[in-house]
Write a protein that holds these residues in place. Structure first.
Motif, PDB file in Angstrom:
ATOM      1  N   THR A  77       0.838  -1.200   0.000  1.00 10.97           N
ATOM      2  CA  THR A  77       0.000   0.000   0.000  1.00 10.97           C
ATOM      3  C   THR A  77       0.873   1.250   0.000  1.00 10.97           C
ATOM      4  O   THR A  77       0.599   2.206  -0.730  1.00 10.97           O
ATOM      5  CB  THR A  77      -0.933   0.011   1.227  1.00 10.97           C
ATOM      6  OG1 THR A  77      -1.720  -1.175   1.192  1.00 10.97           O
ATOM      7  CG2 THR A  77      -1.830   1.220   1.247  1.00 10.97           C
ATOM      8  N   ALA A  78       1.903   1.240   0.804  1.00 15.78           N
ATOM      9  CA  ALA A  78       2.805   2.391   0.855  1.00 15.78           C
ATOM     10  C   ALA A  78       3.481   2.615  -0.497  1.00 15.78           C
ATOM     11  O   ALA A  78       3.619   3.754  -0.944  1.00 15.78           O
ATOM     12  CB  ALA A  78       3.859   2.191   1.942  1.00 15.78           C
ATOM     13  N   GLU A  84       1.406   9.711  -4.184  1.00 13.09           N
ATOM     14  CA  GLU A  84       0.164  10.471  -4.067  1.00 13.09           C
ATOM     15  C   GLU A  84       0.405  11.978  -4.053  1.00 13.09           C
ATOM     16  O   GLU A  84      -0.196  12.713  -4.844  1.00 13.09           O
ATOM     17  CB  GLU A  84      -0.600  10.043  -2.820  1.00 13.09           C
ATOM     18  CG  GLU A  84      -1.973  10.644  -2.724  1.00 13.09           C
ATOM     19  CD  GLU A  84      -2.799  10.017  -1.614  1.00 13.09           C
ATOM     20  OE1 GLU A  84      -3.953  10.429  -1.491  1.00 13.09           O
ATOM     21  OE2 GLU A  84      -2.300   9.143  -0.890  1.00 13.09           O
ATOM     22  N   LYS A  85       1.267  12.468  -3.194  1.00 10.14           N
ATOM     23  CA  LYS A  85       1.520  13.907  -3.115  1.00 10.14           C
ATOM     24  C   LYS A  85       2.148  14.422  -4.408  1.00 10.14           C
ATOM     25  O   LYS A  85       1.774  15.478  -4.917  1.00 10.14           O
ATOM     26  CB  LYS A  85       2.429  14.227  -1.927  1.00 10.14           C
ATOM     27  CG  LYS A  85       1.752  14.071  -0.592  1.00 10.14           C
ATOM     28  CD  LYS A  85       2.695  14.413   0.534  1.00 10.14           C
ATOM     29  CE  LYS A  85       2.030  14.175   1.875  1.00 10.14           C
ATOM     30  NZ  LYS A  85       2.939  14.463   2.982  1.00 10.14           N
ATOM     31  N   GLU A  89       0.481  17.151  -7.185  1.00  7.77           N
ATOM     32  CA  GLU A  89       1.160  18.363  -7.655  1.00  7.77           C
ATOM     33  C   GLU A  89       1.238  18.388  -9.182  1.00  7.77           C
ATOM     34  O   GLU A  89       1.124  19.449  -9.794  1.00  7.77           O
ATOM     35  CB  GLU A  89       2.561  18.465  -7.046  1.00  7.77           C
ATOM     36  CG  GLU A  89       2.564  18.674  -5.540  1.00  7.77           C
ATOM     37  CD  GLU A  89       1.885  19.969  -5.115  1.00  7.77           C
ATOM     38  OE1 GLU A  89       2.083  21.005  -5.803  1.00  7.77           O
ATOM     39  OE2 GLU A  89       1.152  19.944  -4.120  1.00  7.77           O
ATOM     40  N   LEU A  90       1.418  17.231  -9.791  1.00 11.81           N
ATOM     41  CA  LEU A  90       1.484  17.178 -11.259  1.00 11.81           C
ATOM     42  C   LEU A  90       0.133  17.475 -11.908  1.00 11.81           C
ATOM     43  O   LEU A  90       0.085  17.921 -13.056  1.00 11.81           O
ATOM     44  CB  LEU A  90       1.990  15.808 -11.725  1.00 11.81           C
ATOM     45  CG  LEU A  90       3.479  15.560 -11.560  1.00 11.81           C
ATOM     46  CD1 LEU A  90       3.833  14.166 -12.055  1.00 11.81           C
ATOM     47  CD2 LEU A  90       4.307  16.594 -12.294  1.00 11.81           C
ATOM     48  N   LEU A  91      -0.947  17.236 -11.177  1.00  9.03           N
ATOM     49  CA  LEU A  91      -2.278  17.498 -11.732  1.00  9.03           C
ATOM     50  C   LEU A  91      -2.472  18.980 -12.040  1.00  9.03           C
ATOM     51  O   LEU A  91      -3.165  19.339 -13.001  1.00  9.03           O
ATOM     52  CB  LEU A  91      -3.368  16.989 -10.796  1.00  9.03           C
ATOM     53  CG  LEU A  91      -3.420  15.477 -10.623  1.00  9.03           C
ATOM     54  CD1 LEU A  91      -4.548  15.092  -9.679  1.00  9.03           C
ATOM     55  CD2 LEU A  91      -3.544  14.758 -11.935  1.00  9.03           C
ATOM     56  N   ASP A  92      -1.845  19.851 -11.271  1.00 13.02           N
ATOM     57  CA  ASP A  92      -1.898  21.291 -11.572  1.00 13.02           C
ATOM     58  C   ASP A  92      -1.253  21.560 -12.926  1.00 13.02           C
ATOM     59  O   ASP A  92      -1.745  22.375 -13.715  1.00 13.02           O
ATOM     60  CB  ASP A  92      -1.200  22.096 -10.475  1.00 13.02           C
ATOM     61  CG  ASP A  92      -1.959  22.065  -9.161  1.00 13.02           C
ATOM     62  OD1 ASP A  92      -3.190  21.855  -9.190  1.00 13.02           O
ATOM     63  OD2 ASP A  92      -1.318  22.258  -8.107  1.00 13.02           O
ATOM     64  N   THR A  93      -0.168  20.884 -13.224  1.00 11.58           N
ATOM     65  CA  THR A  93       0.508  21.046 -14.513  1.00 11.58           C
ATOM     66  C   THR A  93      -0.378  20.534 -15.645  1.00 11.58           C
ATOM     67  O   THR A  93      -0.472  21.159 -16.704  1.00 11.58           O
ATOM     68  CB  THR A  93       1.860  20.295 -14.504  1.00 11.58           C
ATOM     69  OG1 THR A  93       2.629  20.763 -13.404  1.00 11.58           O
ATOM     70  CG2 THR A  93       2.617  20.498 -15.791  1.00 11.58           C
ATOM     71  N   LEU A 169      -5.689   7.349  -8.040  1.00 11.66           N
ATOM     72  CA  LEU A 169      -4.370   6.711  -7.998  1.00 11.66           C
ATOM     73  C   LEU A 169      -4.573   5.296  -7.499  1.00 11.66           C
ATOM     74  O   LEU A 169      -4.952   5.089  -6.338  1.00 11.66           O
ATOM     75  CB  LEU A 169      -3.416   7.469  -7.072  1.00 11.66           C
ATOM     76  CG  LEU A 169      -2.061   6.833  -6.796  1.00 11.66           C
ATOM     77  CD1 LEU A 169      -1.245   6.732  -8.081  1.00 11.66           C
ATOM     78  CD2 LEU A 169      -1.290   7.609  -5.749  1.00 11.66           C
ATOM     79  N   SER A 170      -4.414   4.321  -8.377  1.00 11.19           N
ATOM     80  CA  SER A 170      -4.599   2.899  -8.051  1.00 11.19           C
ATOM     81  C   SER A 170      -5.966   2.652  -7.418  1.00 11.19           C
ATOM     82  O   SER A 170      -6.090   1.918  -6.444  1.00 11.19           O
ATOM     83  CB  SER A 170      -3.498   2.405  -7.124  1.00 11.19           C
ATOM     84  OG  SER A 170      -2.244   2.521  -7.743  1.00 11.19           O
ATOM     85  N   GLY A 171      -6.989   3.291  -7.954  1.00 15.02           N
ATOM     86  CA  GLY A 171      -8.350   3.096  -7.469  1.00 15.02           C
ATOM     87  C   GLY A 171      -8.752   4.013  -6.327  1.00 15.02           C
ATOM     88  O   GLY A 171      -9.916   4.121  -5.991  1.00 15.02           O
ATOM     89  N   ARG A 172      -7.806   4.668  -5.707  1.00 14.95           N
ATOM     90  CA  ARG A 172      -8.092   5.588  -4.600  1.00 14.95           C
ATOM     91  C   ARG A 172      -8.236   7.001  -5.172  1.00 14.95           C
ATOM     92  O   ARG A 172      -7.444   7.423  -6.000  1.00 14.95           O
ATOM     93  CB  ARG A 172      -6.957   5.570  -3.590  1.00 14.95           C
ATOM     94  CG  ARG A 172      -7.214   6.494  -2.400  1.00 14.95           C
ATOM     95  CD  ARG A 172      -5.987   6.722  -1.564  1.00 14.95           C
ATOM     96  NE  ARG A 172      -5.699   5.597  -0.700  1.00 14.95           N
ATOM     97  CZ  ARG A 172      -4.695   5.591   0.174  1.00 14.95           C
ATOM     98  NH1 ARG A 172      -3.882   6.621   0.267  1.00 14.95           N
ATOM     99  NH2 ARG A 172      -4.490   4.532   0.917  1.00 14.95           N
ATOM    100  N   LEU A 173      -9.234   7.724  -4.705  1.00 17.29           N
ATOM    101  CA  LEU A 173      -9.488   9.071  -5.203  1.00 17.29           C
ATOM    102  C   LEU A 173      -8.328   9.995  -4.850  1.00 17.29           C
ATOM    103  O   LEU A 173      -7.939  10.127  -3.704  1.00 17.29           O
ATOM    104  CB  LEU A 173     -10.799   9.614  -4.619  1.00 17.29           C
ATOM    105  CG  LEU A 173     -11.252  10.965  -5.162  1.00 17.29           C
ATOM    106  CD1 LEU A 173     -11.580  10.863  -6.654  1.00 17.29           C
ATOM    107  CD2 LEU A 173     -12.451  11.471  -4.386  1.00 17.29           C
ATOM    108  N   LEU A 174      -7.780  10.602  -5.881  1.00 12.31           N
ATOM    109  CA  LEU A 174      -6.688  11.556  -5.715  1.00 12.31           C
ATOM    110  C   LEU A 174      -7.254  12.972  -5.658  1.00 12.31           C
ATOM    111  O   LEU A 174      -6.878  13.785  -4.819  1.00 12.31           O
ATOM    112  CB  LEU A 174      -5.718  11.406  -6.884  1.00 12.31           C
ATOM    113  CG  LEU A 174      -4.363  12.047  -6.799  1.00 12.31           C
ATOM    114  CD1 LEU A 174      -3.601  11.550  -5.600  1.00 12.31           C
ATOM    115  CD2 LEU A 174      -3.561  11.751  -8.061  1.00 12.31           C
TER     116      LEU A 174
END
Length: 183
Positions: A77-78, A84-85, A89-93, A169-174
């Motif tokens: 999981t880790a 994730e973080k 941050e890349l989503l802003d780009t 991200l891998s099924g978890r909401l980002l």
């Protein structure tokens, strides 16, 4: 006289030996009986202790296996969500590149083409690491969409306009998709 004394001493010694021998024989007999019973009780006690210790060892082995499995799951999981973080941050780009394409208009210029290729490369890299855009085509889903307003031209329960794309991200909401929903 010396012979008489020697004989008396021998007789006394023999009597003492016989006296000691009789109780010792009786003691040995009772000791052997008690010892057999004691040994049987001790064997039973040791067998119980052995069962107990085997159960404790089996329990410890079970706990160790469970701990190992839990640690492996936590490590997986880790590993999955370590990005994730960084991905957030890349989503802003990604958003900025999409805005640049919209601002460039419909005309195909080398600049617009370069921005599109950069966006495509970035999205491909994000997908490679498990970052995927949230589906907005199959209706509103409160788990993945954030309704920020009402879209008058959309049907009830459907997404009208997407204001900002959402990603998982891998099924978890980002990041949830910010949408206008039909009423």
């Amino acid at each position: 006289m010396a012979t008489e004394q020697n004989e008396q001493a021998q007789e006394l010694e023999q009597e003492n030996t016989e006296q000691h021998a009789q109780p010792q024989a009786e003691d040995a007999k009772s000791t052997s009986e008690v010892t057999v019973e004691d040994l049987q009780a001790q064997v039973a006690k040791l067998q119980d202790e052995l069962k107990y210790e085997k159960a404790r060892a089996a329990n410890a082995t079970y706990e160790a296996e469970k701990t190992k499995e839990r640690l492996e799951r936590e490590a997986d999981t880790a590993k999955k969500f370590a990005l994730e973080k960084f991905a957030k941050e890349l989503l802003d780009t990604v958003d900025n590149l999409e805005r640049a394409i919209v601002a460039a208009g419909e005309e195909q210029t080398p600049l617009r083409e370069g921005v599109e290729l950069t966006l495509k490369g970035l999205l491909t890299t994000l997908e490679k690491f498990g970052v995927v855009a949230v589906d907005t085509e199959n209706g509103f889903n409160a788990d993945f969409h954030q309704a920020v307003g009402i879209a008058p031209d959309a049907k009830a329960g459907e997404v009208g306009t997407v204001l900002q794309k959402g990603y998982t991200l891998s099924g978890r909401l980002l990041r949830p998709a910010m949408v206008l929903v039909g009423q």
